[in-house]
Design a protein around this motif. Structure first.
Motif: not given
Lengths: 197, 271
Positions: A152-160
Motif C-alpha cells: 500500500e505504500s508503494g514499496a516492492y521487492l525485486v527478485n534478482h
C-alpha cells in the motif's frame, strides 16, 4: 561391439564438450573461464555519467546485480565483499573494483546509489541503466530479475540473481561466486583474481 | 493483441543455428512431400500433420519467450525437455519422416547419402544404444553440476536442447517404425517393448528422486534469479513431477502404437 564402443565415444565426447576452459589459478568459487562473455557494458554511474568497461581496464572486477531497497541479499553480500576486501593488502585492494548494478532504476537514482555503495567500501561503484540496457546486461550474464507487487505504500521487492561474477584485469570472465560463500573464501578468490596477469 | 503475440514469439536469445536447422528440416520435408505427391504416393495427411505439429512444438519451446522461462524456472525447463525429448520428438517420429526425407535427397543422391550415414545409423538405431542414450542423456543433463554449467553457457545450453531433440527423434523412430520387422530388418516388436520398459523405470526413479529430494538440488535457478516469484521447493517438486509422470504416460502411448503395429502384421500373417 564396435557399435557400443562408438556409443561410448559419443557419450565421452559430450562430457568433453561439457567441460570448459580454466584460468590457471584455483578458486573456491566456480571457474567459469570461457563459459560466459567478457565484461562489456554501458551504464549510468553515480554522477549520472555514462560508464563503460573501459573505465576499469587494468582492474579486476566483481559484478553483482541488486537494488538498494533490498532487505536481505544485497546488504549481506556487499558486507561480505567489503569484509573480504579488508582482508587484502592495500596493494591488492587497489586493484579490485566491485560493481553493484541496480536492476531497480525507478528508485535507484545515481545519488542514492552513491550514498548506498559508500556505506560499504570506497571500492564499490554503483551503476544502473534503463530497462532495455539492464535486460541486455542480465541476459549477457545468464541472470534475470522481476518485480514483486507493490504494497500500500508503494514499496516492492525485486527478485534478482544472487551470483557475483569475477573478471580479470583484462575483462575476461573468470569466477562465479555464490552469495553464501564465506568471507575468507571470497578474500582468497579475490586475491587469485588479482593474480591473473 | 498482435503486439503481445509478436513479443511472445520473439526468441529470448536469437539462435541462427536453430533457425537454420528448423528451416532445413521443414524445407527438406516439403521437397520430399512434393516429389512423393508427384509420384502419386504422398504421405497421409495425418502423418504430415504429425510432422509439422511436432516441429512446431519443438520450435515454440526452443525459440520464443517460452525459452526465457525455461532458462529461469526449473519446472518450465522440464516442460521444455518433455516437448523436445518426448512429445515433439514422438510426433515427428510418428510421422514416419524418413521416406519423405529420402525422397528429398532424390533417387540419385539417396543411395550415396544412405551409404555414408549407414555406420551412424547402425550405431544410433541399435535398440540397446538408443535406449541407453535416451535415458543416459536425461540423467546426464540433470546431473546437478552439468546442469549448472549448461544453464550458464549459451553453447552448452544449445547443445543440451539439440541433443535432447535429436536423441528423442531417434529413439521414437526405432520404437514407432511402421514397417514390418521381418521384411525391413528393423527392431522386433518385443524388443521395442523391452526398450520402453527399460527406459521407463529409470525415468520414474529420477523423477521421484527430484520430487522428494531436499529443495536446492538445482540451485542455479536460485542463484541466477527466477522469472517470477515461486519458492525453490515448489519449483523443484513441479519439475520432478514433469520428469516423472508425463514421460511415463508417453511410454504407454508408445507401447500402444507398438501393440497396434504388432497386431496389424500378426493378423496379416495369420490371415
Amino acid at each position: 561391439m564396435v557399435r557400443y564402443l562408438s556409443a561410448a565415444l559419443l557419450v565421452a565426447s559430450l562430457f568433453w564438450l561439457a567441460g570448459c576452459g580454466s584460468s590457471g589459478v584455483s578458486f573456491n568459487g566456480k571457474d567459469i573461464t570461457g563459459l560466459m562473455p567478457d565484461l562489456e557494458f554501458s551504464l549510468k554511474g553515480e554522477g549520472g555519467e555514462t560508464v563503460t568497461q573501459a573505465r576499469y581496464q587494468g582492474e579486476a572486477v566483481v559484478l553483482f546485480f541488486g537494488y538498494t531497497h533490498c532487505p536481505d541479499f544485497c546488504p549481506t553480500t556487499l558486507t561480505a565483499l567489503a569484509q573480504a576486501l579488508n582482508k587484502l593488502s592495500d596493494q591488492e585492494r587497489e586493484q579490485i573494483r566491485v560493481l553493484f548494478v541496480s536492476v531497480d532504476p525507478e528508485r535507484d537514482t545515481p545519488e542514492l546509489l552513491a550514498k548506498y555503495t559508500a556505506y560499504f567500501s570506497p571500492r564499490v561503484d554503483g551503476l544502473t541503466g534503463d530497462q532495455e540496457t539492464l535486460r541486455e546486461l542480465t541476459k549477457r550474464y545468464r541472470t534475470t530479475y522481476s518485480y514483486g507487487e507493490p504494497n500500500e505504500s508503494g514499496a516492492y521487492l525485486v527478485n534478482h540473481g544472487l551470483a557475483m561474477y569475477g573478471f580479470d584485469r583484462h575483462g575476461k570472465v573468470r569466477l562465479f561466486m555464490r552469495n553464501d560463500q564465506p568471507v575468507d573464501q571470497i578474500a582468497e578468490d579475490l586475491r587469485a583474481l588479482v593474480s591473473i596477469q | 493483441m498482435l503486439h503481445t503475440l509478436y513479443g511472445a514469439l520473439t526468441p529470448y536469445i536469437f539462435s541462427p543455428i536453430t533457425v537454420l536447422l528448423f528451416l532445413l528440416a521443414v524445407t527438406a520435408y516439403l521437397v520430399g512431400w512434393r516429389r512423393l505427391a508427384a509420384r502419386g504416393r504422398p504421405p497421409s495427411a495425418w502423418r504430415s500433420l504429425s510432422f509439422f505439429l511436432g516441429v512446431l512444438l519443438c520450435y515454440l519451446v526452443m525459440h520464443t519467450q517460452f525459452d526465457y522461462y525455461s532458462r529461469y524456472m526449473f519446472f518450465v525447463h522440464r516442460g521444455q525437455h518433455l516437448v523436445l525429448h518426448h512429445l515433439g520428438a514422438f510426433l515427428i517420429a510418428l510421422a514416419n519422416p524418413l521416406p519423405v526425407l529420402a525422397a528429398c535427397a532424390g533417387d540419385r543422391h539417396f543411395p550415396r547419402l544412405a551409404a555414408v550415414l549407414r555406420p551412424v545409423r547402425r550405431v544410433l538405431f541399435d535398440p540397446v544404444v538408443a535406449t541407453v542414450l535416451f535415458v543416459g542423456l536425461i540423467f546426464f543433463w540433470l546431473s546437478p553440476s552439468i546442469h549448472f554449467d549448461a544453464m550458464l553457457s549459451l553453447r552448452l545450453y544449445e547443445l543440451m536442447n539439440w541433443s535432447m531433440l535429436v536423441d528423442g527423434v531417434i529413439f521414437w523412430l526405432v520404437i514407432l517404425d511402421p514397417r514390418d520387422p521381418d521384411r525391413a530388418h528393423t527392431s522386433r516388436f518385443g524388443v521395442r517393448f523391452l526398450m520402453l520398459v527399460a527406459a521407463l523405470f529409470p525415468q520414474i526413479l529420477l523423477g521421484a528422486y527430484i520430487t522428494f529430494a531436499d529443495a536446492g538440488l538445482y540451485d542455479v535457478y536460485a542463484i541466477c534469479g527466477r522469472a517470477f516469484a515461486i519458492d525453490a521447493a515448489t519449483d523443484q517438486v513441479l519439475g520432478g513431477l514433469l520428469t516423472w509422470i508425463p514421460p511415463a504416460m508417453m511410454t504407454i502411448v508408445g507401447a500402444l502404437v507398438v501393440l497396434r503395429l504388432y497386431l496389424r502384421y500378426d493378423s496379416e500373417k495369420g490371415g
